[in-house]
Design a protein around this motif. Structure first.
Motif, mmCIF file in Angstrom:
data_model
loop_
_atom_site.group_PDB
_atom_site.id
_atom_site.type_symbol
_atom_site.label_atom_id
_atom_site.label_comp_id
_atom_site.label_asym_id
_atom_site.label_seq_id
_atom_site.Cartn_x
_atom_site.Cartn_y
_atom_site.Cartn_z
ATOM 1 N N GLU B 87 0.821 -1.223 0.000
ATOM 2 C CA GLU B 87 0.000 0.000 0.000
ATOM 3 C C GLU B 87 0.856 1.275 0.000
ATOM 4 O O GLU B 87 0.339 2.363 -0.215
ATOM 5 N N LEU B 91 -0.131 0.430 -6.038
ATOM 6 C CA LEU B 91 -1.591 0.497 -5.940
ATOM 7 C C LEU B 91 -2.245 -0.774 -6.441
ATOM 8 O O LEU B 91 -3.157 -1.310 -5.813
ATOM 9 N N SER B 147 -6.205 6.188 -5.855
ATOM 10 C CA SER B 147 -4.814 6.541 -5.522
ATOM 11 C C SER B 147 -4.414 5.881 -4.206
ATOM 12 O O SER B 147 -5.285 5.450 -3.424
ATOM 13 N N LEU B 148 -3.087 5.882 -4.021
ATOM 14 C CA LEU B 148 -2.573 5.270 -2.782
ATOM 15 C C LEU B 148 -3.031 6.067 -1.548
ATOM 16 O O LEU B 148 -3.338 5.496 -0.510
#
Lengths: 299, 183
Positions: B87, B91, B147-148
């Motif tokens: 994480e 992604l 998105s992360l």
């Protein structure tokens, strides 16, 4: 006095004549009375047979002898009561078996075993009682070992009755006591009854104790190793064949040459006796051998 | 006179014969039945008959619960470890780990629901499954993050949902008298 001829007819035959007539009457007794050459001397067949049948009576004391000589407390504490107690029980059953065997078969050659087994019960039970005084688990010293539980009182009473019976088992005592000798010997029936009381108090009447009592270490069968059941099953033919009407019925059938009918009637009782007695012997050998090896198997 | 005596004696003797024959016959019959019963007890000793397995015994249920909870716990722990590693920079791998977690949890819930629990335990089981579904729904939303940063923003809520599941799982383990498992 008035009619000697009548007296002669009703006179009981002399013991030797009686034995001879019996031997002549029963072919097995006659066969057992025959002699054969053994080591240069003539030996009766029944002598060998009696020795072979009498030897196992020494087994219980033999099994425990090593533990006594070496004062092995582990063996004495764990299996002494089992080995000598079961041994005494089996010897009492064997002693009581002789008379019904005479009734059922009409043979007499094995009658001397009754005295031998009787003496050996006294020896085995007295050894059991004496060792129990010193190896028991109850408090209160020697008195405590005898009176701590009702089953112990019953066991102690049996030993106290067996001792005088063994002491008067010789011919001199028999002559001295005369007609009272046989009455004294009937105390055996009291011992028989006390054994039932002793075992019932020890194991109860159900077989639930069998799993943590005698059977667990032998073959796990709680019913056939239940000692009250064993004694009851073995006692059934011994009691029935002592009843006067049954004895008369058996004699009548034998007189009329119907031994097959007697055999047929006795067969189920004999099967029950053999089945349960085999389990008594099985346990005696199993625990006895463990005691002799000083590796006691308890439970 | 002697004939009368003889008859009486004969009658008595016959009567004794009958009594003796009846006695030995009856006892032989009893002995025969006893032999059959003893042989049956020899072949099938009462002490060795295995007791029938109890259908709803807590210990049996505990065993059945642990059979599914143990592997699911271990698999979920491995997937979470992999997710924590990915994480921070990957992604696609993180989303893949989250979807694997969803599959594991759903599979566990499905197998748990298939066990026939007694009514007293069913409430706890339903609560556990419900909490698990909430967690699954949250993790599925997390897996759809673009998105992360967005993905990492779900972490606290997923942890809270997991804590709720762990509490229910502990309660169920205690009820079943089984070792604690995180569910």
């Amino acid at each position: 006095m008035a009619n000697p001829a009548v007296r002669a007819r009703i006179r009981r035959p002399h013991a030797r004549e009686d034995a001879q007539s019996r031997a002549a009457r029963n072919p097995v007794d006659a066969w057992m009375d025959q002699t054969f050459k053994f080591g240069g001397s003539a030996v009766k067949r029944k002598t060998i047979a009696l020795c072979l049948l009498g030897l196992p009576a020494l087994a219980p004391v033999f099994f425990i002898s090593r533990a006594i000589i070496e004062l092995n407390s582990n063996t004495l504490d764990n299996v002494e009561a089992d080995v000598l107690g079961t041994g005494s029980m089996s010897l009492l059953i064997l002693t009581l078996t002789v008379t019904p065997m005479v009734t059922a078969t009409g043979q007499h050659w094995f009658v001397p075993l009754r005295k031998w087994y009787g003496v050996m019960i006294a020896v085995t039970a007295t050894t059991d009682g004496t060792l129990a005084l010193f190896t028991g688990l109850f408090a209160g010293g020697i008195v405590g070992q005898v009176t701590a539980h009702t089953f112990l009182i019953a066991g102690f009473a049996m030993v106290m009755l067996l001792l005088p019976l063994a002491l008067i088992s010789n011919n001199r005592a028999q002559r001295w006591l005369g007609k009272y000798w046989k009455r004294f010997q009937k105390l055996t029936y009291t011992i028989w009854f006390l054994l039932f009381v002793h075992l019932a108090l020890l194991e109860g009447l159900g077989f639930q104790h069998g799993t943590n009592g005698p059977s667990a270490s032998v073959d796990g069968n709680p019913v056939l190793h239940q000692r009250v059941y064993q004694l009851a099953a073995c006692s059934l033919p011994l009691l029935v064949l002592r009843l006067p009407p049954v004895k008369r019925w058996v004699n009548k059938q034998q007189e009329e040459d119907r031994q097959w009918l007697v055999n047929l009637a006795v067969l189920p009782m004999a099967a029950l006796y053999v089945l349960f007695f085999a389990f008594i012997v099985n346990e005696e050998i199993f625990k006895g051998v463990s005691a002799f090896r000083l590796q006691p198997v308890n439970g | 006179m002697s004939e009368t005596y003889g008859d009486t004696y004969g009658d008595d003797a016959r009567e004794h014969q009958l009594v003796g024959g009846f006695l030995i016959g009856t006892v032989s019959l009893v002995a025969a039945v006893s032999v059959i019963l003893s042989l049956y007890a020899w072949i099938n000793p009462p002490g060795q008959v295995p007791p029938p397995p109890p259908a709803h015994h807590p210990l049996t249920l505990a065993d059945r619960y642990l059979v599914i909870a143990g592997p699911a716990d271990r698999q979920l722990a491995a997937e979470e470890k992999s997710f924590l590693a990915s994480e921070r920079g990957d992604l696609i791998a993180a989303e893949s780990d989250l979807l694997a977690e969803v599959t594991t949890i759903q599979s566990f819930d499905k197998r748990l629901a298939a066990i026939a629990f007694p009514a007293a335990i069913t409430t706890t089981v339903h609560a556990l499954i419900l909490d698990d579904q909430r967690r699954v729904s949250l993790i599925a939303r997390q897996a759809r993050s673009a998105s992360l940063r967005r993905l990492q923003s779900f972490d606290r809520r997923v942890q809270a949902a997991s804590a709720a599941v762990a509490a229910e799982a502990n309660l169920l383990s205690k009820t079943l008298n089984a070792p604690t498992s995180s569910g």
